[in-house]
Design an enzyme around this catalytic site. Structure first.
Site, PDB file in Angstrom:
ATOM      1  N   SER A  74       0.819  -1.214   0.000  1.00  0.00           N
ATOM      2  CA  SER A  74       0.000   0.000   0.000  1.00  0.00           C
ATOM      3  C   SER A  74       0.852   1.262   0.000  1.00  0.00           C
ATOM      4  CB  SER A  74      -0.921  -0.010   1.217  1.00  0.00           C
ATOM      5  OG  SER A  74      -0.129  -0.112   2.376  1.00  0.00           O
ATOM      6  N   GLY A  77       5.591   1.040   3.131  1.00  0.00           N
ATOM      7  CA  GLY A  77       6.909   0.476   3.431  1.00  0.00           C
ATOM      8  C   GLY A  77       6.866  -0.806   4.249  1.00  0.00           C
ATOM      9  N   ALA A  80       9.866  -3.217   3.575  1.00  0.00           N
ATOM     10  CA  ALA A  80      11.107  -2.706   4.181  1.00  0.00           C
ATOM     11  C   ALA A  80      11.087  -2.950   5.683  1.00  0.00           C
ATOM     12  CB  ALA A  80      11.259  -1.219   3.892  1.00  0.00           C
ATOM     13  N   ALA A  81       9.924  -2.721   6.323  1.00  0.00           N
ATOM     14  CA  ALA A  81       9.832  -2.912   7.778  1.00  0.00           C
ATOM     15  C   ALA A  81      10.044  -4.379   8.148  1.00  0.00           C
ATOM     16  CB  ALA A  81       8.489  -2.404   8.288  1.00  0.00           C
ATOM     17  N   ASP A 123      12.745   3.782   2.030  1.00  0.00           N
ATOM     18  CA  ASP A 123      11.938   2.905   2.885  1.00  0.00           C
ATOM     19  C   ASP A 123      12.792   2.231   3.961  1.00  0.00           C
ATOM     20  OD1 ASP A 123      10.087   3.563   0.951  1.00  0.00           O
ATOM     21  OD2 ASP A 123       9.254   1.544   0.792  1.00  0.00           O
TER      22      ASP A 123
END
Ligand code: PMV
Length: 299
Positions: A74, A77, A80-81, A123
């Site tokens: 969406s 990020g 990336a997290a 990100d």
């Protein structure tokens, strides 16, 4: 067993223009991804190329459990997290002693590999370090934090960042006289916004302008327009799409007292709202209570 978490991100200003070397401002946001890693010879794992690549890169094997507060795909990020939290948890569980900068670079390398060459270093940087981040001359650095009240509106319309970036690039290649002034105007809005962090009305106005400029680049979507208009009508200082556009999410900068009203307006316009603010911590060890912290944050 080690549990780490890492935050998501939004672009406040400058997305797309940053691809052409212009400045941008991104911010880590409160929803997080929680990852628990445990040493194991026969690992139990979710089937994710990001997780696989994290273990490959670190040269170890283990089990992984993930709890995410971030919607995936969406533009907030989430991949990336997940990657950042997993690397930090592996580093901790196996006592590998990489530092924060090394883990941030490794996370970017993994995102690039999994996404076949195109990933945003923003990100992984924002998720690792948290806070407010200035992207300038293709470098990233943290700025003093600001406590903006933000409501995110998820259109639930999926988008492909790679395609949208390619589309803008093509548009520019064929129409430099039209597109370059738009990118210059986005740069001006981003630069001026930094001088107006304490004047929320002006900042909101700049968000409105940034949204219009992104629409001019061709990355708008009817659902984004709908959620942006609904937020403004419900009392937001300003609102814009965030990230690549073409769907995904928008953000509204709100007076504290209007957060719930703006969130309600987004939901009434068929979006999903998340009320949030800055996350200053970045990747964080959750200790023994990792799972409880996650459940507490959800309540
Ligand atoms: O939709 P996201 O969160 O992946 O953001 C993309 C932001 C762009 O500026 C369009 C691309 C980039 O790499 O910065």
């Amino acid at each position: 067993m080690a549990t780490w978490s890492a935050p998501g991100k939004v672009f406040l200003f400058g997305e797309h223009a940053v691809v052409f070397g212009k400045p941008g401002i991104a911010m880590a946001i409160k929803p997080r991804v929680y990852v628990t890693v445990r040493k194991a010879r026969n690992p139990a794992r979710v089937n994710s190329p990001y997780i696989e690549s994290c273990f490959e890169e670190m040269g170890v094997t283990g089990s992984v459990y993930i709890h995410s507060q971030l919607p995936s795909s969406s533009g907030l990020g989430s991949s990336a997290a997940v990657t950042v939290a997993t690397l930090f948890a592996i580093n901790d569980e196996f006592n590998l002693k990489y530092d924060r900068n090394q883990l941030a670079s490794m996370a970017y390398k993994i995102e690039k590999k999994v996404q076949h060459g195109r990933a945003s270093p923003t990100d992984t940087y924002v998720s690792t370090f948290g806070g407010l981040v200035l992207i300038k001359d293709n470098k990233r650095r943290r700025m003093p934090p600001e406590n903006f009240n933000i409501v995110i509106g998820n259109t639930l319309v999926s988008h492909k960042t790679t395609e949208l970036v390619a589309m803008v690039s093509e548009f520019r290649k064929n129409n430099p006289l039209v597109v370059d002034p738009i990118l210059d105007a986005i740069e001006a809005v981003t630069t001026r916004s930094m001088h107006n962090f304490h004047n929320l009305k002006v900042l909101g106005r700049y968000m409105d302008v940034n949204h219009a400029l992104l629409e001019a680049l061709g990355v708008g979507h009817p659902m984004l327009s709908r959620l942006v208009s609904a937020s403004r009508a419900a009392g937001a200082y300003g609102a814009k799409m965030t990230g690549a556009g073409g769907g995904g999410c928008m953000i509204a900068l709100c007076p504290k007292r209007s957060k719930s009203k703006v969130a309600g307006a987004i939901e009434a316009a068929d979006g999903r709202a998340i009320i949030t603010t800055i996350d200053t911590e970045g990747a964080r060890k959750e200790g023994e209570n990792g799972r409880e912290n996650y459940l507490k944050a959800r309540r």
